[in-house]
Design an enzyme around this catalytic site. Structure first.
Site, PDB file in Angstrom:
ATOM      1  N   MET B   1     -19.592  -0.790 -50.858  1.00  0.00           N
ATOM      2  CA  MET B   1     -19.702  -1.248 -49.339  1.00  0.00           C
ATOM      3  C   MET B   1     -18.889  -2.163 -48.939  1.00  0.00           C
ATOM      4  O   MET B   1     -18.108  -2.969 -49.789  1.00  0.00           O
ATOM      5  CB  MET B   1     -21.110  -1.827 -49.297  1.00  0.00           C
ATOM      6  CG  MET B   1     -21.807  -1.401 -48.208  1.00  0.00           C
ATOM      7  SD  MET B   1     -23.423  -2.351 -47.825  1.00  0.00           S
ATOM      8  CE  MET B   1     -23.624  -3.001 -49.514  1.00  0.00           C
ATOM      9  N   CYS B   2     -18.949  -2.434 -47.717  1.00  0.00           N
ATOM     10  CA  CYS B   2     -17.836  -3.427 -47.025  1.00  0.00           C
ATOM     11  C   CYS B   2     -18.282  -4.585 -46.529  1.00  0.00           C
ATOM     12  O   CYS B   2     -19.321  -4.932 -46.735  1.00  0.00           O
ATOM     13  CB  CYS B   2     -17.263  -2.424 -45.839  1.00  0.00           C
ATOM     14  SG  CYS B   2     -16.819  -0.559 -46.285  1.00  0.00           S
ATOM     15  N   ARG B   3     -17.352  -5.121 -45.789  1.00  0.00           N
ATOM     16  CA  ARG B   3     -17.745  -6.390 -45.065  1.00  0.00           C
ATOM     17  C   ARG B   3     -17.068  -6.251 -43.626  1.00  0.00           C
ATOM     18  O   ARG B   3     -15.927  -5.729 -43.470  1.00  0.00           O
ATOM     19  CB  ARG B   3     -17.087  -7.899 -45.738  1.00  0.00           C
ATOM     20  CG  ARG B   3     -17.345  -8.053 -47.282  1.00  0.00           C
ATOM     21  CD  ARG B   3     -18.640  -8.533 -47.081  1.00  0.00           C
ATOM     22  NE  ARG B   3     -19.698  -7.704 -47.202  1.00  0.00           N
ATOM     23  CZ  ARG B   3     -21.070  -8.076 -47.185  1.00  0.00           C
ATOM     24  NH1 ARG B   3     -21.333  -9.388 -47.519  1.00  0.00           N
ATOM     25  NH2 ARG B   3     -22.001  -7.120 -47.514  1.00  0.00           N
TER      26      ARG B   3
END
Lengths: 341, 341, 341, 341
Positions: B1-3
């Protein structure tokens, strides 16, 4: 449009002899392409790819190609230069890309592989956006999800795979690969007709399972030429001085076949023009079959069947075929027979 | 997952203050992310992107964002560092990527733009491959062909665009953007139900037209938390010593809104947790509306409506909302009111 | 600081077994490094490199390594994954980089090669800028011009080369490589003293000519630890379930040596800590010599000489050496002797 | 060899007008360079760089350029296209690279900056390896350590900096920059003589401090031409149809100066050839001085002094200068005077 090259030999070849060392190698074609139809942007600098099979499969692992791709130009890729100096393979595909469709990304670099199959394309499917959805919806879920990039070429590969009885098979008959290639063309033509696409597509496709190679030079036009494609065969691809290579035909054996968008050597006699709208099949044992594709774009001067490495050699009587025959005969006189088994 | 991170202010901010200089900037989050749900691979090194709007549109050109993306990690991208030190903008999106779906390529880097709209996503659509074809077939030809990459996030953007009356419009009401966001969620949920997808999706989406920002913290689950998302607002985002920033609330005016997957400052009081399954709207005049999404995954503790920058401030009475209220109150006592207009 | 790995075996190994498949492979170390001294930036994402020698040299070409490097992180490099699944080699160097000196560029990726020699470094030369000019001016014109990047590590390689009687030689005695390594250390120490550099350097260097491997774990300090370095040997490096490997010691033969900044397997008994300030030599026939470097930073607990694969095995009596011995004995009891020939 | 371009104007220009939109922009020159001396490899695909200064410096920050570089070719860099459509600047340097010396890496991309100074080079220092060490040893420790790459061009920049009384100064007189440029040439010539280098160097250098621009077209030969360099000035750089630009000279004011390796427009009259071995100075107020460099490679036909934007305009009487004058006169008759203030 792009340039490609394929090699199949009884012995493995050092990749450098095909890819980096020849003065007119595919790497040099990437910035000095002399035969491109599309002259708007005279270079192929939007990435490249090389795929090859191991000489001997080991450890009972499934046969799959190794593929090295990059979005940087082939001509300044130090990794390509270093790998090409070390890797040997009896079956090599190489491709330099000039983007016609699809952005510059590694997922858009040829060749692609699926199981033991490998695919590349030189050309473009005319007005692909019109048939993209139709093509996607014709695919099984597995093939639909397999595609990672957004080029017409990779989607054409998925279409090809859909015409195989089992694209995950461990082995393929060369007839099945050839039939699937012809169905791919036929399907693209049918959709072009359905969506009123009149601009000709340029469909030089090549596919292999690591044993057989099937390759076409094709355009969906009765009058225009397809993108260039050349054929060479012999017993040895020899470097006679740095950067200069020739195909040696030591005896009547054919141990090497090379097909390329542009000749790799400066020896005119080494190369035969594959006539437009022909399909070339190189069998596992290096027999070669060249056959015109007799669909609605067929015209007699696009040639007749030729076999190499077999007793039966058909003659190509019509105008363009005459040239092909002339080339072949000239070559035969020069060093050694090429068109007989 | 990302930010991800987004900034909207009355004044332009130097990108470096958001992206590269803070010790816990999004660039540092890219290798030291403390709040990721997915701990299998604790970093976001599969590319990044920054998008921003000009302070003032010039030459009567249409308003479109400028986007800078790269497949190399944010933390060693010298161009990012140099651009961030020079570019000022009143509306910035930034994103660091850890691939969950889609290969590492520039076409797969967030944010994406369409006309004047810009979109990014932190999370993942559960079992996206099951609904990919359905989603594509729901799109108009134009939106279907617009997508260049192969991520669930970009396809979700296309789906969002399909819920706008005219995605190429020159201006949008914030209500329309909000409605389209809610329809996007609803449609994804409907397909998940149709295809028996039970794994929750993580749908933190953000969209802007250069004026309004709409952003959700969402998961398709009644019991699980969505990916983290924080909110901060004030009059000035101030660097009090190198690498250390705080949100200054000089008076009751709200001149700046920042929303981020993780707090950018070490001042706890600067940041409010956006409750799971809420939608946040920042209007062109910097009024803020926080509203729970009352669909089948709604539970009372996921909060009630809050407005900032207006007279009406709703209270969040339920358990989790209590915490949010408590945070807000604590913050109000500390320096200056935040939740009133 | 970086992480490295080297393998030398009687049989070639598929690179994937070392580099990509093990759960704690060097690729995973690149983002989950547990033993780094420098904890400021807990990952090695500034590029990587792999170098290897052919199993058999062909066509009378000179023996040189093949090197594949990239500035993108190892963990998302699809080419690395694909090549590692196909390439086999009996001598492999692999390196993941976290830049301490020198910008992020391919010329700054380890390993480097010169003729048949290959070099990599884990650590950093303290205050290198103070001695950079001195080092450069000590080199012959050829070695001065050979360096392409701007890292302390590559300049240290040039310094090493300057201590060989002929760095372009076709073969090297392992004694000469060992002596050159010791001279390199001694020279760096001498310059550090000359320029009043008191901060310890971290000098884990590895070099090979394709036959011998020389490797040191070294710091210019009497009291501090060098960067971690582990040793393992056996008859087979075996995958017992996906991602999990162990060193199998089928009999007393030593067919494989692995040296790595961090253990590749979760079997504690597979790995011996190489004591700080020791030099390890692996001869062409896989005899192993471990020897403390008795310079001014030597202390008795840094061990005494050990030979593996030979009759003479020295004992390490001092405290830290006791641990090493204990480890070795524990290992011997477990499956089979490792420290005797 | 490379291509470069520089722009200085009273008003900021959108970078796209210089870099990406003109049909013969520097990006197109990168693959269709018509005037390169070196025809061995007819393209500039080994990276590019753009540097620019803010229109107005803000927040009392020191004036430094922003630089964007990439090792991928300019023509397929989507970031370049997007940034060029948004960034405006009154002083721009742009460069496309074909490597002559130094590997392909971002540290080797022009332009480079030091404090407020920015530098680029088109050409090559003949047999640079012979004088590399001498050059390095002539530098102060600070300048020696400043260089990050390994090109002759960046080392030439360091040499130039060494001739400034304080390269970190906040402002420079244009005379000092001019003098340092001439000393750089003189020093390189002196070393060439010392080391018996007879091959001519191609030294088209450009430097700016954000106010003044100094640029030379130079070769260390009495008989050969330097790499091409063109000059254009006017009141407005106008796009009259997509891809087609012209320099408009609305009145006698000179508001814009462009210097480029190849003309950006197809209007022959827009461009004057800068004679070989001349130095061009553009002052902060856009006065232009063109002056022959009267060293041992001077010959009378390489021209005499010209000033633009001032009362005194010298005439160039000798053969080649006649051409220059003729060009200027022809241009004056066509639309408006260019060579008078």
């Amino acid at each position: 449009m792009c340039r490609f090259l394929l090699y199949k030999g009884k012995q493995p070849i050092l990749l450098a002899h095909l890819i980096t060392r020849p003065k007119h190698s595919i790497v040099n074609q990437s910035f000095d392409s002399r035969l491109r139809l599309d002259t708007r942007r005279p270079l192929n600098g939007d990435g490249f790819g090389v795929g090859w099979y191991d000489n001997e499969s080991q450890e009972q692992e499934p046969i799959t190609p190794c593929i090295f791709t990059s979005v940087t130009p082939a001509w300044n890729n130090i990794n390509l230069v270093r790998l090409a100096e070390k890797i040997r393979s009896p079956l090599v595909f190489a491709h330099v890309r000039a983007s016609t469709s699809g952005s510059v990304s590694e997922t858009n670099c040829h060749p692609w592989s699926y199981g033991r199959l490998m695919w590349m394309h030189n050309g473009g499917i005319a007005e692909f956006e019109k048939i993209k959805r139709k093509l996607q919806n014709s695919l099984s879920e597995e093939l639909f999800l397999f595609v990672q990039g957004n080029t017409d070429s990779e989607w054409a590969f998925a279409l090809f795979l859909s015409f195989l009885s089992n694209p995950n098979a461990n082995s393929f008959e060369h007839q099945e690969l050839k039939e699937a290639m012809l169905k791919t063309i036929a399907q693209l033509n049918a959709w072009a007709e359905e969506y009123d696409i009149t601009e000709p597509s340029l469909l030089n496709f090549a596919v292999t399972d690591g044993e057989t190679v099937v390759c076409i030079r094709y355009t969906s036009s009765k009058t225009e030429e397809a993108a260039s494609l050349y054929f060479s065969s012999g017993t040895r691809f020899e470097c006679y001085r740095p950067g200069h290579y020739r195909m040696v035909k030591a005896d009547r054996r054919e141990d090497i076949v090379v097909v390329a968008s542009e000749p790799l050597t400066f020896e005119k006699a080494d190369w035969l023009t594959i006539p437009t709208n022909n399909i070339l099949v190189v069998t596992p044992k290096l027999n070669v079959l060249l056959q015109p594709i007799k669909d609605k774009f067929y015209t007699p001067e696009r040639g007749m069947e030729i076999k190499i490495g077999d007793e039966d050699v058909a003659i190509i009587p019509e105008p363009k075929a005459q040239l092909f025959k002339a080339q072949a005969e000239e070559q035969m006189q020069q060093d050694s027979p090429i068109l007989v088994g």
